[in-house]
Design a protein around this motif. Structure first.
Motif, PDB file in Angstrom:
ATOM      1  N   ALA A 183    -114.822  30.518   1.976  1.00  0.00           N
ATOM      2  CA  ALA A 183    -114.163  30.830   3.247  1.00  0.00           C
ATOM      3  C   ALA A 183    -114.740  29.944   4.336  1.00  0.00           C
ATOM      4  N   VAL A 217    -110.385  30.820   6.759  1.00  0.00           N
ATOM      5  CA  VAL A 217    -110.569  32.258   6.620  1.00  0.00           C
ATOM      6  C   VAL A 217    -109.331  33.051   7.016  1.00  0.00           C
ATOM      7  N   ASP A 218    -108.571  32.589   8.007  1.00  0.00           N
ATOM      8  CA  ASP A 218    -107.363  33.309   8.385  1.00  0.00           C
ATOM      9  C   ASP A 218    -106.301  33.211   7.296  1.00  0.00           C
ATOM     10  N   ALA A 221    -107.347  35.495   4.428  1.00  0.00           N
ATOM     11  CA  ALA A 221    -107.030  36.902   4.662  1.00  0.00           C
ATOM     12  C   ALA A 221    -105.583  37.184   4.289  1.00  0.00           C
ATOM     13  N   MET A 224    -105.185  37.105   0.466  1.00  0.00           N
ATOM     14  CA  MET A 224    -105.702  38.301  -0.197  1.00  0.00           C
ATOM     15  C   MET A 224    -104.680  39.432  -0.180  1.00  0.00           C
ATOM     16  N   PHE A 240    -117.735  36.154   8.249  1.00  0.00           N
ATOM     17  CA  PHE A 240    -116.502  36.099   7.471  1.00  0.00           C
ATOM     18  C   PHE A 240    -116.564  37.013   6.255  1.00  0.00           C
ATOM     19  N   ILE A 243    -116.001  40.711   7.294  1.00  0.00           N
ATOM     20  CA  ILE A 243    -114.609  41.043   7.588  1.00  0.00           C
ATOM     21  C   ILE A 243    -113.758  41.050   6.320  1.00  0.00           C
ATOM     22  N   LEU A 244    -113.899  40.020   5.500  1.00  0.00           N
ATOM     23  CA  LEU A 244    -113.064  39.922   4.303  1.00  0.00           C
ATOM     24  C   LEU A 244    -113.335  41.049   3.316  1.00  0.00           C
ATOM     25  N   SER A 245    -114.585  41.498   3.229  1.00  0.00           N
ATOM     26  CA  SER A 245    -114.893  42.558   2.273  1.00  0.00           C
ATOM     27  C   SER A 245    -114.306  43.905   2.716  1.00  0.00           C
ATOM     28  N   LEU A 247    -111.486  44.119   4.393  1.00  0.00           N
ATOM     29  CA  LEU A 247    -110.078  43.941   4.059  1.00  0.00           C
ATOM     30  C   LEU A 247    -109.852  44.203   2.575  1.00  0.00           C
TER      31      LEU A 247
END
Length: 360
Positions: A183, A217-218, A221, A224, A240, A243-245, A247
């Motif tokens: 990311a 990263v956007d 997201a 995912m 990052f 936030i991603l985890s 999500l």
């Protein structure tokens, strides 16, 4: 008989409910393999802060140092600023003990419904850098209360910090599907993120069997959500990855099921295991909290301790309870924390197994 010493910090809110649930299930799973856990309970958290002005004793880190691991519930209270609760307990433990890998595996568990219309094969692991990056202490505030009030926060990325987390992620990708996503945001963050990209690429280049993608990263997201089965292992910076985890946990059905392992891979210091969810003061004390995240974190702890069989017993038991329809209300069920815990204990006592049981 093997004995492991684990420090227990139930912390705040629902941590006071899900941690006792987890320790009872860990004891039951370990009893099936002849392993013993010696729990050292620490009454650290927001209540201690209210009494003594500190989340933990001044020698708290020294008290933890000779243990084999740390099981943490959650910290945070509405009447205490988050920077006080986190920097007073959680973050010092992570950094003092060089827990530079924050491992967050996510997949759709049996009986759990993803909010995605077509989740496909959602089974991923996020490897989050845990000691530096955007969560740094360098910076400050000036001119408080005036129109020109300002705040400066510096993100710090070191070659050592990036290399070691990237190496862990690459090795994990080699054990799984051979696919690694990094990311980044190097199109907008012009210094740290290109450096991140460079170092991650160098480390991945030492493993020819691993295919590396760098993804903004956007866009990651969105990917995912739209194509979760296209992602297997993600390596990400502190912010990052955080936030991603979360999500990913929502995509897997509930943040209440998500585990987290704060690892010191060289095992020079104890590692810490916790659920991803917070202290959830809105439901604390009602007996409705989902203990799965804490149970899964405990299974990760057992694997880290070398107790793979006990970890599989624990995973199998709570996955089996979910598959049988025993679920807390965040998963669309009606079970209380205690009812779910009892279902897990019953399955351990009955020797029920689920071949899918695995911590990762």
């Amino acid at each position: 008989m093997t004995t492991h010493t684990i420090d227990v910090i139930s912390g705040d809110g629902i941590g006071q409910e899900v941690v006792p649930a987890a320790t009872s299930c860990v004891d039951a799973a370990c009893a099936t393999t002849g392993t013993t856990i010696r729990w050292r309970h620490r009454d650290w958290g927001s209540e201690r802060y209210r009494r003594h002005g500190a989340m933990m004793p001044s020698d708290g880190l020294d008290q933890l140092r000779d243990g084999d691991g740390i099981l943490l519930g959650a910290v945070g209270a509405p009447d205490i600023p988050d920077d006080v609760t986190l920097w007073g307990l959680l973050i010092p433990i992570r950094r003092t003990f060089l827990q530079y890998v924050n491992l967050r595996p996510l997949r759709i568990l049996p009986g759990v419904q993803s909010p995605l219309r077509n989740p496909g094969r959602l089974d991923m692991v996020i490897v989050r850098e845990n000691c530096e990056g955007e969560y740094g202490e360098i910076g400050g505030r000036s001119y408080r209360g005036r129109p020109e009030e300002m705040a400066v926060q510096e993100a710090v990325f070191t070659r050592l910090g990036i290399e070691r987390v990237a190496r862990y992620a690459v090795e994990l990708a080699e054990q799984r599907a051979g696919r690694l996503v990094s990311a980044t945001k190097s199109n907008g963050i012009v210094h740290t993120m290109p450096f991140w990209d460079q170092v991650v690429e160098e480390v991945a280049g030492t493993a020819p069997s691993v295919a590396l993608e760098k993804v903004l990263v956007d866009a990651l997201a969105a990917r995912m959500v739209l194509h979760p089965d296209s992602v297997d292992v993600i390596v990400a910076s502190n912010l990052f990855g955080d936030i991603l985890s979360d999500l990913a946990a929502a995509l897997a059905g509930s943040i209440g099921v998500a585990p987290s392992a704060n690892l010191n891979p060289p095992r020079e210091f104890p590692s810490m295991f916790e659920p991803v969810h917070g202290s959830a003061p809105d439901i604390a004390g009602q007996g409705v909290a989902n203990p799965v995240g804490q149970l899964w974190a405990s299974a990760l702890m057992l694997e880290h301790l070398g107790e793979s069989q006990a970890a599989a017993v624990l995973m199998s038991a709570f996955e089996g309870a979910l598959a049988d329809g025993t679920r807390t209300r965040d998963l669309g069920g009606r079970a209380s924390t205690q009812e779910f815990t009892q279902a897990v204990l019953d399955r351990i006592a009955g020797g029920a197994t689920n071949p899918a049981g695995r911590a990762r």
